[in-house]
Motif scaffolding. Structure first.
Motif, PDB file in Angstrom:
ATOM      1  N   SER A  40       0.827  -1.204   0.000  1.00  0.00           N
ATOM      2  CA  SER A  40       0.000   0.000   0.000  1.00  0.00           C
ATOM      3  C   SER A  40       0.867   1.262   0.000  1.00  0.00           C
ATOM      4  O   SER A  40       0.519   2.249  -0.643  1.00  0.00           O
ATOM      5  N   SER A  41       1.991   1.212   0.678  1.00  0.00           N
ATOM      6  CA  SER A  41       2.899   2.367   0.629  1.00  0.00           C
ATOM      7  C   SER A  41       3.507   2.514  -0.767  1.00  0.00           C
ATOM      8  O   SER A  41       3.724   3.636  -1.237  1.00  0.00           O
ATOM      9  N   LEU A  43       1.942   1.774  -3.537  1.00  0.00           N
ATOM     10  CA  LEU A  43       0.875   2.372  -4.336  1.00  0.00           C
ATOM     11  C   LEU A  43       0.817   3.881  -4.117  1.00  0.00           C
ATOM     12  O   LEU A  43       0.657   4.655  -5.067  1.00  0.00           O
ATOM     13  N   ALA A  44       0.971   4.311  -2.881  1.00  0.00           N
ATOM     14  CA  ALA A  44       0.963   5.751  -2.593  1.00  0.00           C
ATOM     15  C   ALA A  44       2.172   6.435  -3.219  1.00  0.00           C
ATOM     16  O   ALA A  44       2.043   7.539  -3.789  1.00  0.00           O
ATOM     17  N   LEU A  45       3.335   5.801  -3.159  1.00  0.00           N
ATOM     18  CA  LEU A  45       4.528   6.386  -3.772  1.00  0.00           C
ATOM     19  C   LEU A  45       4.359   6.544  -5.279  1.00  0.00           C
ATOM     20  O   LEU A  45       4.704   7.581  -5.851  1.00  0.00           O
ATOM     21  N   VAL A  46       3.828   5.537  -5.931  1.00  0.00           N
ATOM     22  CA  VAL A  46       3.640   5.600  -7.381  1.00  0.00           C
ATOM     23  C   VAL A  46       2.567   6.631  -7.734  1.00  0.00           C
ATOM     24  O   VAL A  46       2.701   7.351  -8.731  1.00  0.00           O
ATOM     25  N   ALA A  47       1.518   6.737  -6.940  1.00  0.00           N
ATOM     26  CA  ALA A  47       0.474   7.731  -7.207  1.00  0.00           C
ATOM     27  C   ALA A  47       1.023   9.150  -7.086  1.00  0.00           C
ATOM     28  O   ALA A  47       0.743  10.003  -7.935  1.00  0.00           O
ATOM     29  N   PHE A  48       1.800   9.408  -6.049  1.00  0.00           N
ATOM     30  CA  PHE A  48       2.407  10.734  -5.911  1.00  0.00           C
ATOM     31  C   PHE A  48       3.415  10.998  -7.027  1.00  0.00           C
ATOM     32  O   PHE A  48       3.521  12.117  -7.520  1.00  0.00           O
ATOM     33  N   SER A  49       4.137   9.988  -7.423  1.00  0.00           N
ATOM     34  CA  SER A  49       5.097  10.132  -8.512  1.00  0.00           C
ATOM     35  C   SER A  49       4.393  10.492  -9.813  1.00  0.00           C
ATOM     36  O   SER A  49       4.845  11.358 -10.559  1.00  0.00           O
ATOM     37  N   TYR A  50       3.283   9.820 -10.076  1.00  0.00           N
ATOM     38  CA  TYR A  50       2.524  10.117 -11.295  1.00  0.00           C
ATOM     39  C   TYR A  50       1.925  11.521 -11.242  1.00  0.00           C
ATOM     40  O   TYR A  50       1.914  12.236 -12.248  1.00  0.00           O
ATOM     41  N   ALA A  51       1.442  11.928 -10.084  1.00  0.00           N
ATOM     42  CA  ALA A  51       0.829  13.241  -9.947  1.00  0.00           C
ATOM     43  C   ALA A  51       1.859  14.360 -10.110  1.00  0.00           C
ATOM     44  O   ALA A  51       1.558  15.412 -10.672  1.00  0.00           O
TER      45      ALA A  51
END
Length: 99
Positions: A40-41, A43-51
């Motif tokens: 889950s961490s 997933l959060a790292l990749v989401a922030f990276s994409y944003a």
């Protein structure tokens, strides 16, 4: 695109992992719960990276996956040895290993 949905999913998965780790008394379930929290961490790292439009979060997630793979190998080996000697996978029985 907003990463809100991914962050909500990441928070839900992390919460399930924390609850699984705190409530269940089986070592394997606790181990899987820790892996769920790590994913889950990621997933959060990749989401922030994409944003943000950079690759730093994805590189961080890759290193977390490498460490998690090493943890799985060592952790499962230790769990299997304990299960062979004690015939139990309960967290409560593992405090007897001190003596």
């Amino acid at each position: 695109m907003s990463p809100n949905a991914y962050l909500v999913l990441s928070a839900i998965l992390f919460s399930i992992g924390v609850l699984g780790f705190l409530i269940r008394r089986n070592v394997l379930i606790a181990f899987m719960s820790v892996e769920l929290m790590l994913n889950s961490s990621n997933l959060a790292l990749v989401a922030f990276s994409y944003a943000n439009g950079n690759l730093l979060g994805q590189v961080g997630a890759f290193f977390v996956m490498v460490v998690a793979a090493a943890e799985v190998v060592i952790g499962l080996a230790i769990i299997m040895i304990i299960f062979k000697t004690r015939r139990s996978a309960s967290v409560d029985d593992q405090n007897q290993l001190k003596h």
